[in-house]
Design a protein around this motif. Structure first.
Motif, short mmCIF file in Angstrom:
data_model
loop_
_atom_site.label_atom_id
_atom_site.label_comp_id
_atom_site.label_asym_id
_atom_site.label_seq_id
_atom_site.Cartn_x
_atom_site.Cartn_y
_atom_site.Cartn_z
N ALA A 127 0.82 -1.21 0.00
CA ALA A 127 0.00 0.00 0.00
C ALA A 127 0.86 1.26 0.00
CB ALA A 127 -0.92 -0.01 1.22
N THR A 128 1.89 1.27 0.82
CA THR A 128 2.75 2.45 0.93
C THR A 128 3.53 2.69 -0.35
OG1 THR A 128 2.98 2.00 3.30
CG2 THR A 128 4.52 3.57 2.33
N HIS A 129 4.05 1.64 -0.96
CA HIS A 129 4.81 1.78 -2.20
C HIS A 129 3.91 2.24 -3.35
CE1 HIS A 129 7.92 -1.27 -0.46
NE2 HIS A 129 7.98 -0.08 0.11
N LEU A 130 2.65 1.79 -3.35
CA LEU A 130 1.71 2.28 -4.36
C LEU A 130 1.46 3.78 -4.18
CD1 LEU A 130 -1.18 -0.35 -4.68
CD2 LEU A 130 0.47 0.28 -6.42
N ILE A 169 -4.10 6.03 6.74
CA ILE A 169 -2.98 5.84 7.67
C ILE A 169 -1.65 5.72 6.91
CG2 ILE A 169 -3.15 3.31 7.75
CD1 ILE A 169 -2.38 5.57 10.76
N TYR A 170 -1.73 5.24 5.65
CA TYR A 170 -0.49 5.05 4.87
C TYR A 170 0.12 6.38 4.43
CZ TYR A 170 -1.82 0.18 4.91
OH TYR A 170 -2.17 -1.08 5.33
N THR A 171 -0.68 7.45 4.45
CA THR A 171 -0.11 8.76 4.11
C THR A 171 0.88 9.21 5.18
OG1 THR A 171 -1.90 9.98 5.22
CG2 THR A 171 -2.23 9.41 2.91
N HIS A 172 0.76 8.66 6.38
CA HIS A 172 1.64 9.06 7.48
C HIS A 172 2.98 8.32 7.46
CE1 HIS A 172 -1.61 11.37 9.23
NE2 HIS A 172 -2.39 10.31 9.20
N VAL A 173 3.08 7.24 6.67
CA VAL A 173 4.35 6.51 6.61
C VAL A 173 5.01 6.64 5.24
CG1 VAL A 173 3.83 4.83 8.41
CG2 VAL A 173 3.11 4.37 6.08
#
Length: 347
Positions: free
Chosen positions: A301-304, A328-332
């Motif tokens: 998800a984060t890499h996408l 939540i992935y916008t924060h990592v």
């Protein structure tokens, strides 16, 4: 019972210690549990203090004082209602155990007289007194609200049952280089294929093991994820590179019912064995982070997101009900953060 468990504080952290006679099979099984560690100082295996492990090892989930006869009948009625609504076995167990704790606490009080003030008292005198986690409290709230909303008429006002303040815990993410090392660590084709598919499609462990060959649509380049969390189906894109690996895997292993089968044909691969595959990959890759299979999904998800994929599409691919879960992935994601220059650089 071959083991016993109790809460401990180890290095200022709440853990669940599991005591048992030295046994190779039990050691192998506990090693496969997520977050398990061995303490040389204490001479014991210990696990994270989570709601699921409290249920699994019967810590505070079954109180010493049992519910009243009325309470037992209501718990059974609640269970039948959950079954009729086709809740998952895991949810049914979690909710009925939670309700058993709550009704045991108010064993001497008629259920119809329980109020919101009683819920607050329970939170203070049971949840906080036993230093139970906010996730445990949240599960309690879910069970209590559903029970009082569906089974009986009472003085409980649903909208006024407050939840614990949500902890902001960021998902654990691996770098692309670390993911590549993990996926290339195994020479075994099945092991490599399973880990690769989890990352390539952002799958949960259970979703991977439930896959069947017929769920792979090579002409449309998609995979059907059937009856996933929340009893929802969804589709995820099938990478051309993954399709090549899948065809090679299928030719070699010729699975019958499930895409990934264990030693018994027609039976799905064991989830604990898959967790062990991940642990072995970490050792071979020389990665010391306590990464789990779910880290691969977080990394997907984060890499996408970092590559510019719209958050709404990521939400669909992960099967999230709410966009807030995906946000939540916008924060990592480090794409924007890395462009910020620290004032230290200008000194």
């Amino acid at each position: 019972m071959l083991w016993k468990a109790q809460l401990i504080t180890h290095r200022k952290e709440k853990r669940i210690a599991v005591f048992f006679e030295k046994d190779a099979e039990l050691i192998s099984r506990i090693k496969q549990l997520e977050g398990s560690r061995w303490s040389q100082t204490l001479g014991v295996w210990h696990l994270p203090d989570t709601f699921e492990y409290r249920i699994k090892f019967k810590i505070h989930s079954t109180p010493k004082v049992l519910p009243s006869t009325e309470g037992i009948l209501h718990i059974q009625k609640f269970k039948h209602w959950l079954l009729s609504k086709r809740y998952s076995d895991r949810t049914i167990t979690t909710y009925t155990e939670a309700l058993k704790v709550f009704l045991s606490f108010y064993r001497e009080k008629p259920i119809t007289t329980i109020t919101n003030d009683d819920v607050i008292r329970f939170n203070n005198e049971y949840i906080l007194e036993h230093q139970l986690s906010s996730s445990y409290q949240n599960q309690m709230v879910n069970a209590i609200k559903l029970y009082f909303a569906t089974i009986i008429e009472s003085k409980i006002e649903m909208d006024k049952i407050h939840r614990p303040k949500r902890e902001k815990v960021l998902p654990n993410v691996l770098s692309k280089e670390e993911v590549k090392l993990i996926l290339n660590a195994h020479s075994n084709r099945k092991h490599k294929m399973m880990l690769s598919l989890i990352y390539a499609c952002g799958l949960r462990c259970g979703e991977l093991l439930a896959l069947q060959p017929l769920h792979i649509d090579s002409k449309r380049n998609i995979i059907m994820i059937k009856n996933a969390k929340g009893k929802k189906d969804r589709i995820v894109p099938l990478s051309p590179k993954i399709l090549v690996l899948l065809r090679d895997y299928y030719t070699t292993f010729k699975p019958q019912t499930y895409l990934f089968e264990g030693n018994i044909k027609g039976q799905p691969y064991d989830s604990r064995s898959l967790q062990q595959v991940m642990k072995q990959a970490l050792v071979k890759a020389g990665i010391t982070k306590p990464a789990t299979l779910h880290w691969l999904r977080h990394s997907f998800a984060t890499h996408l997101l970092e590559s510019g994929t719209d958050l709404r599409y990521i939400q669909e691919l992960l099967g999230h009900n709410s966009s807030k879960t995906t946000e939540i992935y916008t924060h990592v994601s480090t794409k924007s953060i890395q462009q910020i220059k620290s004032p230290f650089d200008y000194l």
